[in-house]
Design an enzyme around this catalytic site. Sequence first.
Site, PDB file in Angstrom:
ATOM      1  N   GLN A  69      45.019  29.154  42.375  1.00  0.00           N
ATOM      2  CA  GLN A  69      44.213  29.424  43.492  1.00  0.00           C
ATOM      3  C   GLN A  69      44.748  29.049  44.791  1.00  0.00           C
ATOM      4  O   GLN A  69      44.250  29.449  45.735  1.00  0.00           O
ATOM      5  CB  GLN A  69      42.962  29.200  42.930  1.00  0.00           C
ATOM      6  CG  GLN A  69      42.652  27.553  43.098  1.00  0.00           C
ATOM      7  CD  GLN A  69      41.212  27.243  42.727  1.00  0.00           C
ATOM      8  OE1 GLN A  69      41.043  27.097  41.562  1.00  0.00           O
ATOM      9  NE2 GLN A  69      40.367  26.685  43.500  1.00  0.00           N
ATOM     10  N   CYS A 128      37.925  29.049  42.490  1.00  0.00           N
ATOM     11  CA  CYS A 128      37.852  28.798  40.956  1.00  0.00           C
ATOM     12  C   CYS A 128      37.073  29.467  39.990  1.00  0.00           C
ATOM     13  O   CYS A 128      37.563  29.796  38.997  1.00  0.00           O
ATOM     14  CB  CYS A 128      37.808  27.270  40.958  1.00  0.00           C
ATOM     15  SG  CYS A 128      35.968  26.725  41.201  1.00  0.00           S
ATOM     16  N   HIS A 168      33.502  22.632  40.081  1.00  0.00           N
ATOM     17  CA  HIS A 168      34.506  23.468  39.776  1.00  0.00           C
ATOM     18  C   HIS A 168      34.408  24.173  38.515  1.00  0.00           C
ATOM     19  O   HIS A 168      33.871  23.785  37.491  1.00  0.00           O
ATOM     20  CB  HIS A 168      35.771  22.490  39.675  1.00  0.00           C
ATOM     21  CG  HIS A 168      37.101  23.105  39.510  1.00  0.00           C
ATOM     22  ND1 HIS A 168      37.695  24.193  40.418  1.00  0.00           N
ATOM     23  CD2 HIS A 168      38.086  22.815  38.568  1.00  0.00           C
ATOM     24  CE1 HIS A 168      38.874  24.256  39.890  1.00  0.00           C
ATOM     25  NE2 HIS A 168      39.237  23.713  38.712  1.00  0.00           N
ATOM     26  N   ASN A 214      43.197  25.282  33.578  1.00  0.00           N
ATOM     27  CA  ASN A 214      42.758  25.042  35.039  1.00  0.00           C
ATOM     28  C   ASN A 214      43.417  26.346  35.799  1.00  0.00           C
ATOM     29  O   ASN A 214      44.177  27.144  35.390  1.00  0.00           O
ATOM     30  CB  ASN A 214      43.274  23.785  35.537  1.00  0.00           C
ATOM     31  CG  ASN A 214      42.199  23.140  36.687  1.00  0.00           C
ATOM     32  OD1 ASN A 214      41.609  24.147  37.232  1.00  0.00           O
ATOM     33  ND2 ASN A 214      42.464  22.136  37.153  1.00  0.00           N
TER      34      ASN A 214
END
Length: 443
Positions: free
Chosen positions: A64, A70, A363, A385
């Site tokens: 990102q 996110c 997040h 992630n």
Amino acid sequence: MNTTISMESLEKFEKNFDANRANAMAMNAVAANGVNASAKNYETERKTTFDFSISLEQGKITNQKKSGRCWMFAALNCLRFQVIKKLNLETFELSQNYTLFYDKLEKSNYFLESILKTLDEPTDGRLIAHLLSMPLNDGGQWDMLTAIVSKYGLVPKGAMPETFSSSATGEMVSYMTEKLREYACILRKAHKEGKTDAELRAMKDEMMQTVYNMLCICLGKPPKTFDFEYRDKDKNFHRDLNLTPQAFYEKYIGLNLDAYISIINAPTEDKPYYRSYSVEYLGNVLEGRQVKYVNLPIEELKKAAIAQMQDGEPVWFGSDVGQRSCREGIMDLDIYGVDGLFGTTFGMNKAERLEYSQSLMTHAMVFQGVNLDEDGKPNRWRVENSWGEDAGKDGYYVMSDRWFDEYTYQIVVNKKYLPKEALEAYDSEPIMLKPWDPMGSLA
């Protein structure tokens, strides 16, 4: 009664500090290396493994970059999983810039409508202050992404690639935020001058044209149709011409997003379990899906997440990633020995951290696996992630089960993995939370 810090108190503090030799060692270490590096727990790092009994295969890790997308990346990573599996691809990405464009457009409209709805509220009141604080935040919720997808569909990344402003949103958001606050000022002044509702909405339409123009300049114009070309793992080439974003979604992803709902764990007294909740003034697509959750005990979140992954599907989740986690990809309550470093304990529980502004969802990521012990209980979770391959181990993190208990707040699962009691609670009329409630935070 002492109300100030006296010189005598300072002398006592210093004497007590010097009396413990460990304090001098800690001071020297932190001065040279910082708190976390000095408190890093070698034993925790050494015993952490990145192997899991359930581990889903995904494409290349996404990034990102300098944006707060996110929640969007995590949701699109869940959805691209379907494309990769269906088309037998090595890797694939959906356009995060496409969804960013429409999220910013819809959030701008949502903000201006909220201003029109609150014209008689005082400017120095908490509600207006809240609305003005972040009218165009990069953050979001799962339900907000589904609202975008339901209205606008999706496109491959190649159909609307990243731009400088999508990968580093700060400049764009700053100028657009300034413009939206100016528009709020104009609308409220016009209301005081006696402008009618029709006149105010005509003004708002002109404002939205400027918003649209700014987005096109920063992000490019979203495609109405595009050609989809790709090569699968077997090196076979495929071409599908003149697709609309809606047709692409239906053909290549096809998930019924209405079947996926958010469940949260907020163990505070004001939020009883097995009740549904929503948040005032939280959303993007005004006519779209309402942000809504059902609050459940933490074990119910784990059961549902495990069941969905056992059936071969990843799980979107939101947590407070900045707490007790390191860039090497470990999320563990023991990763930093800060209690020993500072000679104190950090003793708030999950509910207290929520109530006293110490923690909230910050997040969103994706569960792509879990390790079950010999009794079928989870002890660590595999986390995808969206910070690129240099974060964690090739972009993946390991979350201990104890960390899940303390800092995971929300997951999204198919309704079929939830008990009847939870579904009935979700379908009930939601309790409306204040706009500044911690469970209204944006990932």
